[in-house]
Enzyme design. Structure first.
Site, PDB file in Angstrom:
ATOM      1  N   ASP A   1       0.849  -1.183   0.000  1.00 31.75           N
ATOM      2  CA  ASP A   1       0.000   0.000   0.000  1.00 31.75           C
ATOM      3  C   ASP A   1       0.890   1.240   0.000  1.00 31.75           C
ATOM      4  O   ASP A   1       1.657   1.457   0.931  1.00 31.75           O
ATOM      5  CB  ASP A   1      -0.848  -0.053   1.288  1.00 31.75           C
ATOM      6  CG  ASP A   1      -2.155   0.662   1.165  1.00 31.75           C
ATOM      7  OD1 ASP A   1      -2.181   1.703   0.486  1.00 31.75           O
ATOM      8  OD2 ASP A   1      -3.136   0.198   1.767  1.00 31.75           O
TER       9      ASP A   1
ATOM     10  N   ASP B   1      -2.905   4.752  -2.314  1.00 28.97           N
ATOM     11  CA  ASP B   1      -3.845   5.411  -1.413  1.00 28.97           C
ATOM     12  C   ASP B   1      -4.308   6.759  -1.991  1.00 28.97           C
ATOM     13  O   ASP B   1      -3.467   7.521  -2.500  1.00 28.97           O
ATOM     14  CB  ASP B   1      -3.111   5.637  -0.084  1.00 28.97           C
ATOM     15  CG  ASP B   1      -4.021   6.093   1.032  1.00 28.97           C
ATOM     16  OD1 ASP B   1      -4.981   5.363   1.331  1.00 28.97           O
ATOM     17  OD2 ASP B   1      -3.769   7.165   1.611  1.00 28.97           O
TER      18      ASP B   1
ATOM     19  N   GLU C   1      -6.931   3.987  -5.202  1.00 28.83           N
ATOM     20  CA  GLU C   1      -8.093   4.350  -4.393  1.00 28.83           C
ATOM     21  C   GLU C   1      -8.512   5.749  -4.816  1.00 28.83           C
ATOM     22  O   GLU C   1      -7.737   6.694  -4.701  1.00 28.83           O
ATOM     23  CB  GLU C   1      -7.750   4.339  -2.906  1.00 28.83           C
ATOM     24  CG  GLU C   1      -8.981   4.602  -2.060  1.00 28.83           C
ATOM     25  CD  GLU C   1      -8.674   5.107  -0.666  1.00 28.83           C
ATOM     26  OE1 GLU C   1      -9.507   4.911   0.229  1.00 28.83           O
ATOM     27  OE2 GLU C   1      -7.611   5.723  -0.460  1.00 28.83           O
TER      28      GLU C   1
ATOM     29  N   HIS D   1     -10.827  -1.611   5.128  1.00 28.89           N
ATOM     30  CA  HIS D   1     -10.524  -1.167   6.501  1.00 28.89           C
ATOM     31  C   HIS D   1     -11.145   0.185   6.836  1.00 28.89           C
ATOM     32  O   HIS D   1     -10.965   0.673   7.945  1.00 28.89           O
ATOM     33  CB  HIS D   1      -9.004  -1.103   6.660  1.00 28.89           C
ATOM     34  CG  HIS D   1      -8.400  -0.095   5.718  1.00 28.89           C
ATOM     35  ND1 HIS D   1      -8.375  -0.288   4.349  1.00 28.89           N
ATOM     36  CD2 HIS D   1      -7.865   1.122   5.927  1.00 28.89           C
ATOM     37  CE1 HIS D   1      -7.823   0.772   3.775  1.00 28.89           C
ATOM     38  NE2 HIS D   1      -7.519   1.637   4.712  1.00 28.89           N
ATOM     39  N   ASP D   2     -11.819   0.807   5.879  1.00 27.35           N
ATOM     40  CA  ASP D   2     -12.470   2.099   6.128  1.00 27.35           C
ATOM     41  C   ASP D   2     -13.983   1.989   6.143  1.00 27.35           C
ATOM     42  O   ASP D   2     -14.676   2.987   6.376  1.00 27.35           O
ATOM     43  CB  ASP D   2     -12.101   3.099   5.019  1.00 27.35           C
ATOM     44  CG  ASP D   2     -10.627   3.424   4.974  1.00 27.35           C
ATOM     45  OD1 ASP D   2      -9.993   3.444   6.048  1.00 27.35           O
ATOM     46  OD2 ASP D   2     -10.103   3.672   3.867  1.00 27.35           O
TER      47      ASP D   2
HETATM   48  C1  GLC Z   1      -7.328   6.157   2.550  1.00 29.99           C
HETATM   49  C2  GLC Z   1      -7.096   5.005   3.489  1.00 29.99           C
HETATM   50  C3  GLC Z   1      -7.488   5.436   4.870  1.00 29.99           C
HETATM   51  C4  GLC Z   1      -6.616   6.585   5.262  1.00 29.99           C
HETATM   52  C5  GLC Z   1      -6.670   7.718   4.225  1.00 29.99           C
HETATM   53  C6  GLC Z   1      -5.559   8.687   4.420  1.00 29.99           C
HETATM   54  O1  GLC Z   1      -8.642   6.513   2.441  1.00 29.99           O
HETATM   55  O2  GLC Z   1      -7.794   3.887   3.050  1.00 29.99           O
HETATM   56  O3  GLC Z   1      -7.417   4.402   5.803  1.00 29.99           O
HETATM   57  O4  GLC Z   1      -7.030   7.098   6.497  1.00 29.99           O
HETATM   58  O5  GLC Z   1      -6.533   7.231   2.917  1.00 29.99           O
HETATM   59  O6  GLC Z   1      -4.333   8.104   4.110  1.00 29.99           O
END
Ligand code: GLC
Length: 548
Positions: free
Chosen positions: A96, A196, A246, A320-321
Site C-alpha cells: 500500500d 492510497d 483508491e 478497513h475504512d
Molecule cells: C485512505 C485510506 C485510509 C486513510 C486515508 C488517508 O482513504 O484507506 O485508511 O485514512 O486514505 O491516508
C-alpha cells in the site's frame, strides 16, 4: 496492460489479522502463519495495508519512512520472508503506497520545519498570516485542512489528519523520490501496489476558497493527475503488475482513463459511490437506510460505463475504512448467512476484479461497541467530538459511530472460538466482536454451507468460467428497487444473476429461455416458482447458466 479478470485479491489489515507474539497487535509473522488459510480460499493476490515506520496516528497511513518496517509489525527479514512465502504459494504480495501525504514525522517534513527550502518544496506551504486560513478547505477527518507553523510563519496543507502533510507532486523531485520507493519494493519481489487516495495528488495552481463545498472539487482528479500516474508507471516499469488506485469522490470518466488498457496508468480503480447510498444528503455522519434504487443505478452506471469505456473496476464492499457489509446492507439478525452470501455473489459475478477484506469471507459483522472508550480510530474520535459539538447527545453520537466508524472493520479477525477470537494471546489493541464464538474460521472451514465455503466457490468459479472475466454485462429488472439482476454473455453462453436485496419475498417474471438454464450457484436449495414466476426469498441469490 495485463488482464486481472480471473484474479481475486484479499486484503489484510495487519494490525488486526493475527498476532504471532502475544503483544496484542497483529504482525507480519502472523500473516505468514496464515498464508495457507489464504491459499486454501483460492486468492491470487494479497494486499496488506501499510506496515512502514509510522507514528500510527492513522494506523500506518501516516508514513514516516517508506523503506523501513514499523517494529510493531516486525522486521525487514519478516517482510522478506512474507514475500518469499507468498511467492512459494503463487500469491502475489501487494503493498500500500501512501503517496498523497507523509507523516509529519517523516524526515522530509522535519527538514522542512528546520527551514530547509528544498524540503519545504516537498510539501504545500502557504505564507498567509496566522489569522487568515489560506482557504476554507476542510480536512476529510474534520476541521480545517490547514495547520499553522509559528516558527516558519507558514501554513501547510493536510487533507487528512494534521499529522499527514500533503506532498507537492508539482515538484519533480518529489515524483522522483516516490518512484525510488516503488523500485525498491519491486526489486524485493512485491507483485503489485495499491495507491492510497491517489486521485488527490495533483493540486490546482491557484488555491482559492470553495463557496460550494469543502474544497474537494479543486483537487479531486486534479489537473495533472493522469500525467503523473503515467509518468510513475512508465518510469518504474509497473505496467504489467497489478495496480489499483483508491479514488476519492471520483468520476466515471476519470476512472475510465485511470484504468484504460491503453492509458498505462493503473490496472483498476476503487470508487466509492455505491458505498454512500446510506449517507443522508451525502453526509457520512447522518444515518439513512440504504437507497437500493440508487445502489442499482450506480452499479449499472459503473459496470456498463467502464465496459463501454474499456476501463476496469475493482469490485468490493468492504475494506478497513468501511463498516461491514452484512450489517450495512444485509440483515445480521434474521438472515445473516443468506445476506452475507447474496452480497458476495452480487459483486463477484460482475465485470472487474473482486477484493475480499479479511473476515468478509466469514460474514463478520460490525463491532456493536456502545462506549466511546472502545473506539481507536482517529476519524471516529474526531467526529465523536464534532457530533457532540453539533448538539447530538452521547447516545446519538454513539449510534452514529456504531453504524459508521471505520473500527467496525478493524476488530480482530475471528479465527476461532478461543479467547479474543484466537487473534492474540495477549490483550488485543481493539476489542473483538462478541459474536466470534459463532462466526469464525475454525467453524466455517468445516461447514460446506458456510459463508466461507460460498466465497471459496465464487473465487473458484471465476477461474473456471471465462464468461465471468470476459463476458459483457447488461442489467435486468432495472425499475425494480428490490432486485439487483444482470446477465453476462460470452461466446454464446449466458449467465443470469438474480439477487433479492430485501428481507421479503420478491416475485419476478421468468423469461422463457431461463427455463432450460441450470442453477450453478445460490444460497437456497431449490428455486421457488409460482405461475411461471420466480419467487426470490429473503436475500436470495441465484446464478443460472445457459451452458452447464
Ligand atoms: C485512505 C485510506 C485510509 C486513510 C486515508 C488517508 O482513504 O484507506 O485508511 O485514512 O486514505 O491516508
Amino acid at each position: 496492460m495485463t488482464d486481472f479478470g480471473k484474479k481475486t485479491v484479499y486484503q489484510v489489515y495487519p494490525k488486526s489479522f493475527y498476532d504471532s507474539n502475544g503483544d496484542g497487535l497483529g504482525d507480519i509473522r502472523g500473516i505468514v502463519e496464515k498464508l495457507d488459510y489464504l491459499k486454501n480460499l483460492g486468492i491470487d493476490y494479497l494486499w496488506i495495508t501499510p506496515v512502514f515506520v509510522s507514528p500510527m496516528n492513522d494506523n500506518g497511513y501516516d508514513v514516516a519512512d517508506y523503506y523501513r518496517i514499523n517494529a510493531q509489525f516486525g522486521t525487514m527479514e519478516d517482510m522478506d520472508e512474507l514475500i518469499r512465502e507468498c511467492n512459494k504459494r503463487e500469491i502475489g504480495l501487494m503493498l500500500d503506497m501512501v503517496f498523497n501525504h507523509t507523516s509529519t514525522e517523516h524526515e522530509w517534513f522535519h527538514r522542512a520545519l528546520a527551514g530547509e527550502k528544498k524540503y519545504q518544496d516537498y510539501y504545500i506551504f502557504r505564507d498567509d498570516p496566522e489569522d487568515k486560513l489560506p482557504t476554507n478547505w476542510q480536512s476529510k477527518f474534520g476541521g480545517s485542512a490547514w495547520e499553522y507553523v509559528p516558527s516558519l510563519k507558514k501554513w501547510y496543507l493536510h487533507l487528512f489528519d494534521v499529522t499527514q502533510a500533503d506532498l507537492n507532486w508539482e515538484n519533480p523531485e518529489v515524483r522522483e523520490e516516490l518512484k525510488k520507493v516503488i523500485l525498491f519494493w519491486k526489486d524485493k519481489g512485491v507483485k503489485g501496489f495499491r495507491f492510497d487516495v491517489v486521485n488527490l495528488i495533483s493540486k490546482p495552481e491557484l488555491f482559492e476558497n470553495d463557496m460550494e463545498g469543502d474544497g474537494r472539487r479543486f483537487y479531486t482528479d486534479g489537473p495533472h493527475v493522469h500525467e503523473y500516474l503515467k509518468e510513475l508507471t512508465r518510469d518504474t516499469g509497473i505496467e504489467d503488475m497489478i495496480t489499483v488506485g483508491e479514488m476519492s469522490s471520483t468520476s466515471l470518466e476519470n476512472c475510465i482513463q485511470y484504468s484504460g488498457q491503453d492509458e498505462k496508468e493503473l490496472s483498476m480503480c476503487f470508487s466509492f459511490h455505491h458505498l454512500k447510498v446510506d449517507y443522508k444528503d451525502g453526509n457520512k455522519w447522518a444515518l439513512m437506510e440504504p437507497d437500493r434504487m440508487a445502489l442499482k443505478k450506480l452499479f449499472e452506471a459503473w459496470q456498463t460505463g467502464m465496459q463501454d469505456g474499456n476501463g476496469w473496476n475493482a469490485l468490493f464492499w468492504c475494506n478497513h475504512d468501511q463498516p461491514r457489509i452484512v450489517s450495512r446492507m444485509g440483515n445480521e439478525n434474521l438472515y445473516w448467512k443468506e445476506s452475507a452470501k447474496m452480497l458476495a455473489a452480487a459483486i463477484h459475478m460482475m465485470r472487474g476484479t473482486p477484493y475480499v477484506y479479511q473476515g468478509e469471507e466469514l460474514g463478520m459483522t460490525n463491532a456493536h461497541y456502545n462506549d466511546i472508550s472502545r473506539y481507536r480510530d482517529v476519524e471516529s474520535l474526531n467526529y465523536y467530538k464534532i457530533l457532540l459539538d453539533q448538539g447530538r447527545t452521547k447516545e446519538q453520537a454513539l449510534t452514529i459511530l456504531a453504524a459508521r466508524s471505520r473500527d467496525n472493520s478493524r476488530t480482530p479477525m475471528q479465527w476461532s472460538a478461543a479467547q479474543n477470537a484466537g487473534f492474540t494471546e495477549g490483550t488485543p489493541w481493539i476489542a473483538a466482536s462478541e459474536n466470534y464464538k459463532e462466526i469464525n474460521v475454525e467453524t466455517e472451514l468445516k461447514d460446506p454451507d458456510s459463508v466461507y465455503s460460498f466465497y471459496k466457490k465464487l473465487i473458484a468459479l471465476r477461474k473456471e468460467k471465462d464468461i465471468i472475466a470476459e463476458g459483457t454485462i447488461d442489467f435486468l429488472e432495472k425499475e425494480n428497487p428490490d432486485v439487483l439482476a444482470y446477465k453476462r454473455n460470452y461466446q454464446g453462453e449466458e449467465l443470469i444473476i438474480l439477487n433479492n436485496l430485501t428481507a421479503e419475498n420478491v416475485t419476478i417474471p421468468q423469461q422463457k429461455e431461463w427455463k432450460t438454464y441450470q442453477k450453478i450457484l445460490g444460497n437456497y436449495e431449490e428455486i421457488t416458482k409460482e405461475d411461471g414466476k420466480i419467487i426470490l426469498r429473503p436475500f436470495e441469490n441465484i446464478v443460472l447458466d445457459s451452458r452447464s
